[in-house]
Design a protein around this motif. Sequence first.
Motif, short mmCIF file in Angstrom:
data_model
loop_
_atom_site.label_atom_id
_atom_site.label_comp_id
_atom_site.label_asym_id
_atom_site.label_seq_id
_atom_site.Cartn_x
_atom_site.Cartn_y
_atom_site.Cartn_z
N LEU A 1 0.83 -1.21 0.00
CA LEU A 1 0.00 0.00 0.00
C LEU A 1 0.86 1.26 0.00
N ILE A 2 1.94 1.25 0.75
CA ILE A 2 2.82 2.42 0.81
C ILE A 2 3.56 2.60 -0.51
N LEU A 3 3.89 1.52 -1.19
CA LEU A 3 4.51 1.65 -2.51
C LEU A 3 3.56 2.38 -3.46
N THR A 4 2.29 2.03 -3.42
CA THR A 4 1.28 2.73 -4.22
C THR A 4 1.15 4.18 -3.77
N ALA A 5 1.15 4.41 -2.48
CA ALA A 5 1.03 5.77 -1.96
C ALA A 5 2.22 6.64 -2.36
N ILE A 6 3.40 6.05 -2.44
CA ILE A 6 4.58 6.80 -2.87
C ILE A 6 4.41 7.25 -4.32
N VAL A 7 3.90 6.38 -5.17
CA VAL A 7 3.66 6.74 -6.56
C VAL A 7 2.64 7.88 -6.64
N VAL A 8 1.58 7.79 -5.86
CA VAL A 8 0.57 8.86 -5.84
C VAL A 8 1.19 10.15 -5.31
N SER A 9 2.02 10.05 -4.29
CA SER A 9 2.66 11.23 -3.70
C SER A 9 3.54 11.94 -4.72
N VAL A 10 4.32 11.20 -5.47
CA VAL A 10 5.18 11.80 -6.48
C VAL A 10 4.33 12.46 -7.57
N SER A 11 3.22 11.82 -7.93
CA SER A 11 2.33 12.40 -8.94
C SER A 11 1.70 13.68 -8.43
N VAL A 12 1.27 13.70 -7.19
CA VAL A 12 0.68 14.91 -6.60
C VAL A 12 1.71 16.04 -6.57
N LEU A 13 2.95 15.72 -6.21
CA LEU A 13 3.99 16.73 -6.19
C LEU A 13 4.26 17.28 -7.59
N ALA A 14 4.26 16.41 -8.60
CA ALA A 14 4.48 16.87 -9.97
C ALA A 14 3.35 17.80 -10.43
N VAL A 15 2.12 17.44 -10.13
CA VAL A 15 0.98 18.30 -10.50
C VAL A 15 1.05 19.62 -9.73
N ALA A 16 1.39 19.56 -8.46
CA ALA A 16 1.50 20.78 -7.66
C ALA A 16 2.57 21.71 -8.24
N LEU A 17 3.70 21.16 -8.64
CA LEU A 17 4.75 22.00 -9.21
C LEU A 17 4.33 22.59 -10.56
N ALA A 18 3.59 21.82 -11.35
CA ALA A 18 3.07 22.36 -12.62
C ALA A 18 2.09 23.50 -12.37
N LEU A 19 1.24 23.34 -11.37
CA LEU A 19 0.31 24.42 -11.02
C LEU A 19 1.06 25.64 -10.50
N ILE A 20 2.11 25.42 -9.72
CA ILE A 20 2.90 26.53 -9.20
C ILE A 20 3.56 27.30 -10.34
N ILE A 21 4.04 26.59 -11.35
CA ILE A 21 4.63 27.25 -12.52
C ILE A 21 3.59 28.13 -13.21
N ASN A 22 2.38 27.61 -13.38
CA ASN A 22 1.32 28.41 -14.01
C ASN A 22 0.92 29.61 -13.14
N ILE A 23 0.90 29.41 -11.83
CA ILE A 23 0.61 30.52 -10.91
C ILE A 23 1.69 31.59 -11.02
N LYS A 24 2.94 31.17 -11.11
CA LYS A 24 4.05 32.13 -11.26
C LYS A 24 3.89 32.93 -12.55
N ARG A 25 3.50 32.26 -13.64
CA ARG A 25 3.29 32.96 -14.91
C ARG A 25 2.13 33.94 -14.82
N ARG A 26 1.07 33.57 -14.13
CA ARG A 26 -0.14 34.40 -14.05
C ARG A 26 0.05 35.59 -13.11
N TYR A 27 0.63 35.36 -11.95
CA TYR A 27 0.72 36.39 -10.92
C TYR A 27 2.10 37.02 -10.79
N GLY A 28 3.13 36.34 -11.28
CA GLY A 28 4.48 36.86 -11.14
C GLY A 28 5.10 36.57 -9.78
#
Length: 161
Positions: free
Chosen positions: A84-111
């Motif tokens: 279960l934790i192996l699966t959770a680690i995969v989900v955690s890395v995916s969530v972090l990747a999406v969060a960083l992509a959103l942060i990049i878009n926020i940086k572009r939008r708001y500076g």
Amino acid sequence: MTGVLGIYNYWIYVVLMMIGLYGVIAKPNLIKQAIALGLFQTGIFLYYISMAVIDGGTAPVWTTVQDGAQKFQGPYDNPLPHVLILTAIVVSVSVLAVALALIINIKRRYGTIEADEIEAMDIADRLAEFHAGAAADAVDEAAAEGHGIAHAHAHGGSHHG
């Protein structure tokens, strides 16, 4: 070592969770919040894996004994939390990747990637939209009143009291 130091992995998971929780709540920088969320998740992973380990336990695999037969050797660690934790680690890395992509878009939008600055910009935008809407409503009301006066004069009515 059954004292407090004997369960050091539990202390580590508590420290990781508290650092992560503090970072998510107290830090306005979105990247720091994402990293803190990762620390919090790592603490949870450590906790569940620690709960699955048994003193003297082995991996739950078949072993071959001297006469050629296969059997389990002694107590074994529970494999389910590890899976279960192996699966959770995969989900955690995916969530972090999406969060960083959103942060990049926020940086572009708001500076900026500071949450308090972004919130201040959003409030200023909403206030500007509100005031622009109120001004447009006032213009519409004035136009409606002007239209009503012109309409009354065209039909012989008078607004003189």
